[in-house]
Design a protein around this motif. Sequence first.
Motif, PDB file in Angstrom:
ATOM      1  N   ASP A 187       0.837  -1.213   0.000  1.00  0.00           N
ATOM      2  CA  ASP A 187       0.000   0.000   0.000  1.00  0.00           C
ATOM      3  C   ASP A 187       0.868   1.257   0.000  1.00  0.00           C
ATOM      4  OD1 ASP A 187      -2.315   1.497   0.031  1.00  0.00           O
ATOM      5  OD2 ASP A 187      -2.923   0.923   2.067  1.00  0.00           O
ATOM      6  N   HIS A 188       0.180   2.400  -0.248  1.00  0.00           N
ATOM      7  CA  HIS A 188       0.785   3.698   0.005  1.00  0.00           C
ATOM      8  C   HIS A 188       1.020   3.844   1.507  1.00  0.00           C
ATOM      9  CE1 HIS A 188      -1.747   4.434  -3.630  1.00  0.00           C
ATOM     10  NE2 HIS A 188      -0.680   5.100  -4.012  1.00  0.00           N
ATOM     11  N   LEU A 223       4.858   0.881   0.703  1.00  0.00           N
ATOM     12  CA  LEU A 223       5.202  -0.136   1.688  1.00  0.00           C
ATOM     13  C   LEU A 223       4.764  -1.524   1.225  1.00  0.00           C
ATOM     14  CD1 LEU A 223       6.241  -0.732   4.589  1.00  0.00           C
ATOM     15  CD2 LEU A 223       3.870  -0.469   5.357  1.00  0.00           C
ATOM     16  N   ASN A 224       5.703  -2.469   1.296  1.00  0.00           N
ATOM     17  CA  ASN A 224       5.442  -3.876   1.029  1.00  0.00           C
ATOM     18  C   ASN A 224       5.984  -4.617   2.250  1.00  0.00           C
ATOM     19  OD1 ASN A 224       6.066  -6.587   0.263  1.00  0.00           O
ATOM     20  ND2 ASN A 224       5.988  -6.020  -1.876  1.00  0.00           N
ATOM     21  N   ALA A 225       5.083  -5.139   3.089  1.00  0.00           N
ATOM     22  CA  ALA A 225       5.521  -5.622   4.413  1.00  0.00           C
ATOM     23  C   ALA A 225       4.546  -6.652   4.954  1.00  0.00           C
ATOM     24  CB  ALA A 225       5.617  -4.435   5.383  1.00  0.00           C
ATOM     25  N   GLY A 226       4.873  -7.174   6.143  1.00  0.00           N
ATOM     26  CA  GLY A 226       3.928  -8.009   6.888  1.00  0.00           C
ATOM     27  C   GLY A 226       3.691  -9.388   6.291  1.00  0.00           C
ATOM     28  N   TRP A 227       4.720 -10.025   5.745  1.00  0.00           N
ATOM     29  CA  TRP A 227       4.516 -11.296   5.044  1.00  0.00           C
ATOM     30  C   TRP A 227       4.432 -12.491   5.972  1.00  0.00           C
ATOM     31  CZ3 TRP A 227       2.654 -11.369   0.400  1.00  0.00           C
ATOM     32  CH2 TRP A 227       2.741 -10.200  -0.340  1.00  0.00           C
ATOM     33  N   ARG A 273       1.551   3.120 -11.139  1.00  0.00           N
ATOM     34  CA  ARG A 273       0.255   3.736 -11.453  1.00  0.00           C
ATOM     35  C   ARG A 273      -0.393   4.440 -10.269  1.00  0.00           C
ATOM     36  NH1 ARG A 273      -2.767  -0.627 -15.385  1.00  0.00           N
ATOM     37  NH2 ARG A 273      -0.912  -1.279 -16.534  1.00  0.00           N
ATOM     38  N   ASP A 274       0.218   4.355  -9.102  1.00  0.00           N
ATOM     39  CA  ASP A 274      -0.343   4.951  -7.894  1.00  0.00           C
ATOM     40  C   ASP A 274      -1.731   4.441  -7.561  1.00  0.00           C
ATOM     41  OD1 ASP A 274       1.343   6.567  -6.329  1.00  0.00           O
ATOM     42  OD2 ASP A 274       1.575   7.918  -8.031  1.00  0.00           O
ATOM     43  N   GLN A 275      -2.040   3.224  -7.963  1.00  0.00           N
ATOM     44  CA  GLN A 275      -3.275   2.595  -7.498  1.00  0.00           C
ATOM     45  C   GLN A 275      -3.017   1.107  -7.290  1.00  0.00           C
ATOM     46  OE1 GLN A 275      -5.794   3.853 -10.691  1.00  0.00           O
ATOM     47  NE2 GLN A 275      -5.446   2.007 -11.888  1.00  0.00           N
ATOM     48  N   SER A 276      -3.773   0.520  -6.361  1.00  0.00           N
ATOM     49  CA  SER A 276      -3.545  -0.884  -6.023  1.00  0.00           C
ATOM     50  C   SER A 276      -3.924  -1.786  -7.179  1.00  0.00           C
ATOM     51  CB  SER A 276      -4.384  -1.272  -4.802  1.00  0.00           C
ATOM     52  OG  SER A 276      -3.900  -0.639  -3.666  1.00  0.00           O
ATOM     53  N   HIS A 277      -3.190  -2.870  -7.353  1.00  0.00           N
ATOM     54  CA  HIS A 277      -3.597  -3.915  -8.284  1.00  0.00           C
ATOM     55  C   HIS A 277      -4.864  -4.574  -7.733  1.00  0.00           C
ATOM     56  CE1 HIS A 277      -3.531  -7.697 -10.483  1.00  0.00           C
ATOM     57  NE2 HIS A 277      -2.704  -7.123 -11.340  1.00  0.00           N
ATOM     58  N   PRO A 278      -5.822  -4.947  -8.597  1.00  0.00           N
ATOM     59  CA  PRO A 278      -7.096  -5.493  -8.082  1.00  0.00           C
ATOM     60  C   PRO A 278      -6.929  -6.679  -7.134  1.00  0.00           C
ATOM     61  CG  PRO A 278      -7.267  -5.057 -10.433  1.00  0.00           C
ATOM     62  CD  PRO A 278      -5.853  -4.754 -10.056  1.00  0.00           C
ATOM     63  N   VAL A 279      -5.983  -7.597  -7.382  1.00  0.00           N
ATOM     64  CA  VAL A 279      -5.894  -8.766  -6.493  1.00  0.00           C
ATOM     65  C   VAL A 279      -5.179  -8.456  -5.184  1.00  0.00           C
ATOM     66  CG1 VAL A 279      -5.933 -10.377  -8.449  1.00  0.00           C
ATOM     67  CG2 VAL A 279      -3.746  -9.745  -7.415  1.00  0.00           C
ATOM     68  N   ALA A 280      -4.558  -7.271  -5.092  1.00  0.00           N
ATOM     69  CA  ALA A 280      -3.882  -6.900  -3.847  1.00  0.00           C
ATOM     70  C   ALA A 280      -4.598  -5.744  -3.156  1.00  0.00           C
ATOM     71  CB  ALA A 280      -2.422  -6.533  -4.115  1.00  0.00           C
ATOM     72  N   ALA A 281      -5.817  -5.458  -3.613  1.00  0.00           N
ATOM     73  CA  ALA A 281      -6.516  -4.271  -3.109  1.00  0.00           C
ATOM     74  C   ALA A 281      -6.882  -4.389  -1.631  1.00  0.00           C
ATOM     75  CB  ALA A 281      -7.775  -4.027  -3.938  1.00  0.00           C
ATOM     76  N   ALA A 282      -6.947  -5.626  -1.128  1.00  0.00           N
ATOM     77  CA  ALA A 282      -7.325  -5.800   0.283  1.00  0.00           C
ATOM     78  C   ALA A 282      -6.150  -5.585   1.226  1.00  0.00           C
ATOM     79  CB  ALA A 282      -7.906  -7.205   0.496  1.00  0.00           C
ATOM     80  N   TYR A 283      -4.927  -5.556   0.680  1.00  0.00           N
ATOM     81  CA  TYR A 283      -3.739  -5.481   1.540  1.00  0.00           C
ATOM     82  C   TYR A 283      -3.418  -4.046   1.931  1.00  0.00           C
ATOM     83  CZ  TYR A 283      -3.070 -10.338   0.121  1.00  0.00           C
ATOM     84  OH  TYR A 283      -3.229 -11.676  -0.098  1.00  0.00           O
TER      85      TYR A 283
END
Lengths: 416, 88
Positions: free
Chosen positions: A349-350, A358-362, A383-393
Amino acid sequence: MRYSIFTLAAQTLRGHRGWKPVWRDANPRPEYDVIIVGGGGHGLATAYYLASQHGLSNIVVLEKGHIGSGNVGRNTTIIRSNYLLPGNTPFYELSMKLWEGLEQDINYNAMVSQRGVLNLYHSDAQRDAYARRGNAMRLAGADAELLDREQVRAMLPFLDYDNARFPIQGGLLQKRGGSVRHDAVAWGYARAADRCGVDIVQNCEVTGLTIDADGIHGVETSRGPIRARKVALAVAGSSSRLAAMAGLRLPIESHVLQAFVSEGLKPLIDTVVTFGAGHFYVSQSDKGGLVFGGDIDGYNSYAQRGNLPVIEDVMESGMALWPGLGRIRVLRHWGGIMDMSMDGSPIIDHTPVHGLYLNAGWCYGGFKATPASGWCFAHLIARDQSHPVAAAYRLDRFATGHVIDEKGAGAQPNLH
Amino acid sequence: MRLPCPHCGTRDVQEFTYLGDANVKRPGADEMSEAAMTRYVYERDNPAGRQREYWHHSSGCHAWIVVTRDTRTHRIESAEPAKPLVQS
């Protein structure tokens, strides 16, 4: 050099003296479009997909040690997409599909082996839970088969089916799961990113983030300041330390997870099997060692080494599943530092700081996610927007109540 | 790892149950808000170094203790009963 049967044959004739280093050991330039902090699997995959899918090439990956020295070289190499919750299943299934095409995509032999992942169940209630999870997986496009006791026995005749406490009743099998040579993932992504023009800078520790009211402007490192308007953190294990440099407190604790490998053996087990009544799983590497692991130690640690009680617990679980293991000697064991998030799921997420991603919490599921993590993080950065399959993260899901808690364990990192 | 229980002496870590950061404090009724509760339930300093943390001597004297430990080395600096610290 593009690898193929012809380059291999040519090198064979020349006594293998013509191989070149597979990536440049770059020196940092003063400015880039994107700085990726962390040269592990996720950081390198992010750099590669930013270059190959989004047309960016003015990118640097900063690694405080050397490539492959962190968790990408410390895991137990298993890939699977057997998740239940809607926020997770499509993401891990994308990862599985990327694994299936990875070697052709990056022109590197990562030894992707779809030998199956079998989760055993030991009670009627557990069978029902696995049936539900299998159905959720199939709805999301993943594969799953519910096996009964005799089908499992045909695959793995040497397990303890009549264990007095935890008799094996069957298992949930994902045939497309399996294992991948973990070091080759780091090296393959590093080489592929390097071929797209990405600079990979090793032995370069980020010591500070340059932030003002407009957002982020770059990083301070042990090799001098580097400017960029986009900085992406992929430093699982140390996420809290980097985030603290931006004044952020994360919903993460760092914990140590141990893993084990036995002496080399002849082919013994041709799949990945997990014990359903305790935390234990085992597979066999191509070198012949049994690779196995279990729970985290359960207390905050940055030490990359654990303690004996968890080793004992893992061995007990292994013996309950497979009594023949008692004849086998452990060759070595090691520890890695996990970002244990408060709900057991990752964050892509941003952050509240403009330009800082931030890419964390694995937790301990980061390796299997490597391709999709890179794919979705690159999408977010470009693109400054979440990918659809990662939108919940999302980072704010803890405040809004949209946590993704696969185990239903609550905000207790040592239970995920 | 062994923990120095203030009541029982030095005991194996297996006798203890870990809770986590002892600096986290539940917001009082007058400072209660969604943001304050989010900070309390989810957010942690997660230091690399000295940390004060709660352990429960669950297979021993059943006391809660506060252990000061270095998360980089697992070296124990001190352990004290939690009750007086919580009440103060």
